[in-house]
Design an enzyme around this catalytic site. Structure first.
Site, mmCIF file in Angstrom:
data_model
loop_
_atom_site.group_PDB
_atom_site.id
_atom_site.type_symbol
_atom_site.label_atom_id
_atom_site.label_comp_id
_atom_site.label_asym_id
_atom_site.label_seq_id
_atom_site.Cartn_x
_atom_site.Cartn_y
_atom_site.Cartn_z
ATOM 1 N N MET A 27 0.864 -1.189 0.000
ATOM 2 C CA MET A 27 0.000 0.000 0.000
ATOM 3 C C MET A 27 0.888 1.222 0.000
ATOM 4 S SD MET A 27 -2.832 -0.857 2.873
ATOM 5 C CE MET A 27 -1.731 -1.754 3.965
ATOM 6 N N GLY A 59 5.248 0.888 -2.827
ATOM 7 C CA GLY A 59 6.166 0.814 -3.967
ATOM 8 C C GLY A 59 7.330 1.777 -3.815
ATOM 9 N N GLU A 165 -1.189 -4.112 -12.698
ATOM 10 C CA GLU A 165 -1.932 -2.855 -12.492
ATOM 11 C C GLU A 165 -1.626 -1.800 -13.567
ATOM 12 O OE1 GLU A 165 -2.065 -4.900 -10.025
ATOM 13 O OE2 GLU A 165 -3.907 -4.322 -9.020
ATOM 14 N N TYR A 167 1.353 -0.905 -14.654
ATOM 15 C CA TYR A 167 2.616 -0.184 -14.491
ATOM 16 C C TYR A 167 3.626 -0.621 -15.568
ATOM 17 C CZ TYR A 167 0.967 1.798 -10.075
ATOM 18 O OH TYR A 167 0.259 2.502 -9.132
ATOM 19 N N ARG A 215 4.423 -9.752 -9.118
ATOM 20 C CA ARG A 215 2.976 -9.469 -9.173
ATOM 21 C C ARG A 215 2.553 -9.414 -10.625
ATOM 22 N NH1 ARG A 215 -0.116 -5.188 -5.751
ATOM 23 N NH2 ARG A 215 -2.246 -5.603 -6.402
ATOM 24 N N HIS A 253 -4.901 0.341 -13.593
ATOM 25 C CA HIS A 253 -5.495 1.500 -12.920
ATOM 26 C C HIS A 253 -6.451 2.271 -13.824
ATOM 27 C CE1 HIS A 253 -3.592 0.919 -9.191
ATOM 28 N NE2 HIS A 253 -2.386 1.305 -9.536
ATOM 29 N N GLN A 340 -11.937 5.807 1.750
ATOM 30 C CA GLN A 340 -12.047 7.211 2.136
ATOM 31 C C GLN A 340 -10.803 7.768 2.818
ATOM 32 O OE1 GLN A 340 -16.534 6.667 3.246
ATOM 33 N NE2 GLN A 340 -15.965 8.730 3.762
ATOM 34 N N CYS A 354 -7.157 5.261 8.129
ATOM 35 C CA CYS A 354 -8.267 4.343 7.913
ATOM 36 C C CYS A 354 -9.510 4.894 8.587
ATOM 37 C CB CYS A 354 -7.929 2.964 8.474
ATOM 38 S SG CYS A 354 -9.349 1.864 8.427
ATOM 39 N N ARG A 562 -28.467 22.184 -7.299
ATOM 40 C CA ARG A 562 -28.492 23.588 -7.733
ATOM 41 C C ARG A 562 -27.178 23.993 -8.386
ATOM 42 N NH1 ARG A 562 -29.968 26.258 -2.183
ATOM 43 N NH2 ARG A 562 -28.142 24.979 -1.755
ATOM 44 N N LYS A 566 -20.723 19.100 -12.662
ATOM 45 C CA LYS A 566 -20.978 17.660 -12.797
ATOM 46 C C LYS A 566 -21.492 17.091 -11.477
ATOM 47 C CE LYS A 566 -17.441 14.784 -13.211
ATOM 48 N NZ LYS A 566 -16.267 14.152 -13.771
ATOM 49 N N TRP A 577 -16.376 7.952 -9.415
ATOM 50 C CA TRP A 577 -16.675 7.537 -10.789
ATOM 51 C C TRP A 577 -17.513 6.251 -10.820
ATOM 52 C CZ3 TRP A 577 -15.193 2.847 -12.966
ATOM 53 C CH2 TRP A 577 -14.224 2.117 -12.283
HETATM 54 P P1 NAP Z 1 -23.950 16.915 1.061
HETATM 55 O O1 NAP Z 1 -22.899 16.071 0.488
HETATM 56 O O2 NAP Z 1 -23.582 18.183 1.715
HETATM 57 O O3 NAP Z 1 -24.980 17.195 -0.113
HETATM 58 C C1 NAP Z 1 -26.118 17.949 0.072
HETATM 59 C C2 NAP Z 1 -26.811 18.151 -1.258
HETATM 60 O O4 NAP Z 1 -27.912 18.967 -1.023
HETATM 61 C C3 NAP Z 1 -25.968 18.820 -2.295
HETATM 62 O O5 NAP Z 1 -26.210 18.184 -3.523
HETATM 63 C C4 NAP Z 1 -26.471 20.245 -2.321
HETATM 64 O O6 NAP Z 1 -26.345 20.635 -3.647
HETATM 65 C C5 NAP Z 1 -27.884 20.109 -1.849
HETATM 66 N N1 NAP Z 1 -28.351 21.238 -1.045
HETATM 67 C C6 NAP Z 1 -27.707 21.905 -0.069
HETATM 68 N N2 NAP Z 1 -28.485 22.864 0.464
HETATM 69 C C7 NAP Z 1 -29.648 22.784 -0.174
HETATM 70 C C8 NAP Z 1 -30.863 23.525 -0.078
HETATM 71 N N3 NAP Z 1 -31.005 24.505 0.807
HETATM 72 N N4 NAP Z 1 -31.853 23.188 -0.901
HETATM 73 C C9 NAP Z 1 -31.735 22.214 -1.792
HETATM 74 N N5 NAP Z 1 -30.610 21.486 -1.940
HETATM 75 C C10 NAP Z 1 -29.573 21.773 -1.125
HETATM 76 O O7 NAP Z 1 -24.792 16.147 2.108
HETATM 77 P P2 NAP Z 1 -25.390 14.683 2.112
HETATM 78 O O8 NAP Z 1 -25.630 14.143 0.742
HETATM 79 O O9 NAP Z 1 -26.517 14.783 3.050
HETATM 80 O O10 NAP Z 1 -24.257 13.848 2.722
HETATM 81 C C11 NAP Z 1 -23.807 14.157 4.005
HETATM 82 C C12 NAP Z 1 -22.421 13.657 4.178
HETATM 83 O O11 NAP Z 1 -22.448 12.263 4.270
HETATM 84 C C13 NAP Z 1 -21.554 14.047 3.010
HETATM 85 O O12 NAP Z 1 -20.540 14.912 3.435
HETATM 86 C C14 NAP Z 1 -21.007 12.803 2.542
HETATM 87 O O13 NAP Z 1 -19.591 12.841 2.482
HETATM 88 C C15 NAP Z 1 -21.407 11.752 3.559
HETATM 89 N N6 NAP Z 1 -21.796 10.600 2.797
HETATM 90 C C16 NAP Z 1 -20.828 9.993 2.120
HETATM 91 C C17 NAP Z 1 -21.146 8.957 1.350
HETATM 92 C C18 NAP Z 1 -20.065 8.272 0.602
HETATM 93 O O14 NAP Z 1 -20.341 7.495 -0.224
HETATM 94 N N7 NAP Z 1 -18.822 8.528 0.872
HETATM 95 C C19 NAP Z 1 -22.433 8.525 1.231
HETATM 96 C C20 NAP Z 1 -23.407 9.154 1.937
HETATM 97 C C21 NAP Z 1 -23.070 10.230 2.719
HETATM 98 P P3 NAP Z 1 -26.696 22.095 -4.170
HETATM 99 O O15 NAP Z 1 -26.347 23.029 -3.060
HETATM 100 O O16 NAP Z 1 -25.876 22.248 -5.399
HETATM 101 O O17 NAP Z 1 -28.146 22.024 -4.485
HETATM 102 FE FE1 SF4 Z 2 -9.357 2.213 3.603
HETATM 103 FE FE2 SF4 Z 2 -10.038 1.884 6.139
HETATM 104 FE FE3 SF4 Z 2 -11.930 2.330 4.286
HETATM 105 FE FE4 SF4 Z 2 -10.621 0.004 4.437
HETATM 106 S S1 SF4 Z 2 -12.008 0.851 5.950
HETATM 107 S S2 SF4 Z 2 -11.008 1.151 2.597
HETATM 108 S S3 SF4 Z 2 -8.582 0.674 4.999
HETATM 109 S S4 SF4 Z 2 -10.307 3.741 4.904
#
Ligand code: NAP
Ligand code: SF4
Length: 674
Positions: A27, A59, A165, A167, A215, A253, A340, A354, A562, A566, A577
């Site tokens: 890693m 690496g 991968e 490389y 590998r 990759h 993450q 982690c 809003r 993208k 992605w």
């Molecule tokens: P967020 O990432 O902050 O997204 C909120 C969404 O609501 C945005 O698209 C925003 O876009 C919109 N928004 C904000 N204010 C608004 C308003 N007043 N009216 C209408 N739309 C509004 O929050 P979330 O989706 O609730 O997620 C919360 C956190 O959980 C995030 O930080 C995220 O990292 C985490 N989470 C992560 C994952 C993951 O897969 N890693 C999955 C779920 C949650 P616009 O302002 O452009 O409209």
């Molecule tokens: Fe990386 Fe930890 Fe998420 Fe596993 S749990 S993918 S080690 S951050």
């Protein structure tokens, strides 16, 4: 009784024996680049103490042009060798073995000075590589050989030559990247000359009693990738050239197929390694999405490999092997494959850690020691922030009471686990339940904490999380409008056409939840078909000619935001992605730059731009609000008004961009110093 007889069996390599079948895969953590060698040593030594048989470092570049980025770590000077010696000595003292990975990035090197077989830019790098001439190729071989001899001098037990991968060495193997007409290109015999020459010369240089892992990319997942016959031919040639072990590489990759993300089924590619079993006599390692001892055991018991490689699981829990051996698998902090805090950090130039274990790569900086002054601590909120604070405080010897108004532990993790492709969150919640049950924490579930009930505590930690943000859209109180909580907790029926307001992590999750009936992550055959992965014996590189074939979406979903950019731009660097591609395959419409005008029985009315032009109706049976969150601080404020001092963590502290990574890190760090 040995709970994992295959996994815990020793492996005799002739000149040395590995104590079990577990390899900690390479890693890139960024630790070596800190040049804090005590810290690097402690990272690896902790994993050695935890019982892993053999580890592979991140690496190391054999030369500047081969480094993944300018300044990437390598073994160039006597001082470098002495520094690596600190690491290898510490690992050996801890009873472990460690091999150094030699990684030449070729055209993946993020540098205008990168080199490759042919001047073809990769889709994931801005720099076209310079085509090497014969002398240039000889220099690369010689630099790799020198790196291997220096690794031996630095006390490593072996090297892993990175040949997969996509490389440098992999780039010579396929016509996708190798258009040469000299001895290093053209026929497969010529294209595989470089990796075979490298292994032959490394073996000659390091002697027979040094582990040499190669590998090998067993399924390239790119157009014009290797055929299975070529993979077997290469494996046999690498064995003959002197490799001790073959490790599995899955996908380049630049492949547009997820290979390690959480939505990839567990042990999704073990079948590929299994095809090579019996073709060579040396041990073979399999890899990818093996994250718990029972999964690893099943892979070995099914004859897929002689050994398993797990990498991220050792960030999540350095004691993975020793806990497994002690029959305590339920106490292993599970890697949920979210990327993450590990890969997303790497690709942002940050040190890895982690999500479930903030001490990973911070072993010398975030220490958890017994307290000299035990206190009575109340933690309000049993989501990730509260759980990590409570567990850390209890581990230190404080008397901890954990209170939550819900009857279940886990907070928002319980919503995440409902999302198709996020099934690993079930295991994370179970892990927390086990940890709390084994601790001395007094648990008070189903109780809404009040200031009065907290009067006897020395410290109060507020981890009350978040509440949905009110987007203030006319008509949002109508019967056709739901919040993400109603949807993910399965509390309300959802129609066949849906508009989702907000395209953050939760908007994407809700969309996935609403278009998917049966999670492909739970069914390997369906998942392979969904992403178009085939048998490399039938289709070059393992790409099915017909491409991805996902199940039809069970609802017609429109995802809106809003911001005029993208959708999904701010999702995880290495996983965003996948979420986007997955929803696009299910024909989810994505619309940015909108104004929300009103909601009525017909659906959601929007317009575009500051002038609120081009009014449009998104016809929908159901509108789901995923418009972000605000801190839930009512209890904190009531306590502050009474003059009480509180520690506010997680979403209750800052809701914006809250995720479990920040919550767990903050909870752990607070409790480490109370
Ligand atoms: P967020 O990432 O902050 O997204 C909120 C969404 O609501 C945005 O698209 C925003 O876009 C919109 N928004 C904000 N204010 C608004 C308003 N007043 N009216 C209408 N739309 C509004 O929050 P979330 O989706 O609730 O997620 C919360 C956190 O959980 C995030 O930080 C995220 O990292 C985490 N989470 C992560 C994952 C993951 O897969 N890693 C999955 C779920 C949650 P616009 O302002 O452009 O409209
Ligand atoms: Fe990386 Fe930890 Fe998420 Fe596993 S749990 S993918 S080690 S951050």
């Amino acid at each position: 009784m040995n709970p994992y007889p295959h996994l815990l069996a020793p492996l005799d390599l002739g000149f040395t024996t590995l104590k079990n079948r577990v390899l900690m895969g390479s890693m890139h953590t960024g630790l070596e680049e800190t040049k804090d060698w005590n810290r690097v040593a402690e990272f690896y030594a902790a994993r050695a103490r935890g019982g892993v048989a053999l580890m592979v470092t991140g690496g190391m570049a054999p030369n500047p042009e081969g480094g993944v980025f300018p300044g990437a770590a390598g073994l160039y000077t006597p001082e470098d060798i002495a520094n690596h010696r600190i690491v290898t000595d510490r690992v050996h003292d801890a009873g472990g073995k460690i091999a150094m990975q030699i990684l030449h990035a070729g055209r993946y090197a993020y540098s205008p000075k990168c080199v490759g077989p042919s001047p073809i830019k990769s889709p994931i790098s801005p720099f076209p590589p310079a085509e090497l001439d014969a002398a240039g190729i000889e220099k690369q071989i010689s630099d790799i050989v020198i790196a291997a001899t220096r690794a031996r001098e630095a006390g490593y037990d072996g090297v892993e030559v990175m040949g997969s991968e996509g490389y440098f060495l992999n780039q010579f193997l396929v016509t996708h990247t190798n258009k040469r007409t000299d001895d290093w290109g053209g026929s497969y015999e010529n294209r595989m000359r470089l990796p075979v020459e490298v292994v032959t010369r490394v073996r000659d240089a390091v002697g027979p009693d040094f582990i040499l892992i190669y590998r090998l990319s067993m399924i390239d997942l790119v157009p014009n990738g290797s055929t299975w016959a070529e993979v077997v031919q290469l494996a046999k040639a690498i064995e003959a050239a002197g490799a001790t072990i073959l490790n599995t590489g899955i996908g380049w990759h630049e492949a547009r197929i997820p290979t390690i993300a959480t939505s990839v089924p567990r042990r999704a590619f073990a079948w590929v390694t299994k095809k090579l079993m019996g073709e060579v006599q040396i041990p073979i390692i399999t890899s990818n999405r093996i994250n718990m001892p029972d999964v690893a055991e099943s892979v070995l018991a099914d004859g897929c490999a002689d050994m398993v490689s797990m990498a991220r699981p050792f960030l999540a829990d350095p004691d993975f092997v020793s806990k497994a051996a002690a029959g305590k698998a339920a106490e292993i902090a599970p890697c949920i494959a979210c990327n993450q805090a590990c890969l997303d950090h790497t690709f942002s130039g940050k040190l890895s850690s982690c999500l479930v274990n903030p001490r990973a790569c911070h072993e010398t900086e975030l220490t958890i020691t017994p307290t000299d002054h035990p206190k009575r601590i109340a933690v309000i909120g049993a989501g990730p922030a509260g759980l990590s604070a409570a567990l850390t405080a209890a581990q230190r010897g404080h008397s901890v009471t954990l209170i939550d108004k819900s009857t279940e532990l886990g907070g928002q993790l319980n919503m995440a686990k409902q999302v198709p492709g996020k099934e690993e969150f079930w295991g994370l919640v179970e892990y927390y339940k086990t940890a709390v049950a084994k601790s001395q924490i007094a648990l008070r579930l189903g109780i809404a904490a009040t200031p009065a009930m907290l009067s006897d505590f020395d410290d109060i930690i507020i981890a009350t999380g978040v509440a949905p943000r009110d987007p203030g859209i006319p008509g949002q109180d109508g019967p056709n409008v739901l919040s993400y909580i109603d949807v993910l907790r399965g509390k309300a029926p959802v129609g066949k056409t849906v508009a989702i307001i907000g395209a953050g992590g939760i908007g994407f999750d809700v969309a996935e939840f609403l278009v998917t009936e049966d999670s492909p992550t739970e069914n390997l055959e369906v998942w392979l078909e969904e992403w178009g992965v085939g048998d490399p014996a039938q289709t070059r590189g393992g790409l099915r000619p017909e491409g991805p074939k996902p199940d039809a979406a069970v609802r017609q979903v429109t995802l809106l935001q809003r911001k005029n950019e993208k959708l999904g731009k701010h999702l995880g660097k290495t996983t965003g992605w996948i979420h986007r591609a997955g929803l696009q395959m299910k024909n989810v419409a994505m619309i940015g730059g909108v104004n929300y005008e009103k909601i009525d029985a017909d659906g959601l009315h929007i317009s575009f731009g500051e002038a609120r032009e081009n009014p449009k109706l998104i016809a929908a049976d159901t509108i789901v609000l995923c418009s972000g969150q605000v801190p839930e601080r009512r209890l904190a404020e009531a306590l502050i008004v009474q003059g009480r001092s509180v520690h506010v963590i997680g979403g209750a502290d800052v809701a914006a961009e809250l995720d479990a990574k920040r919550a767990i890190d903050q909870g752990t760090r607070l409790a480490a110093i109370l």
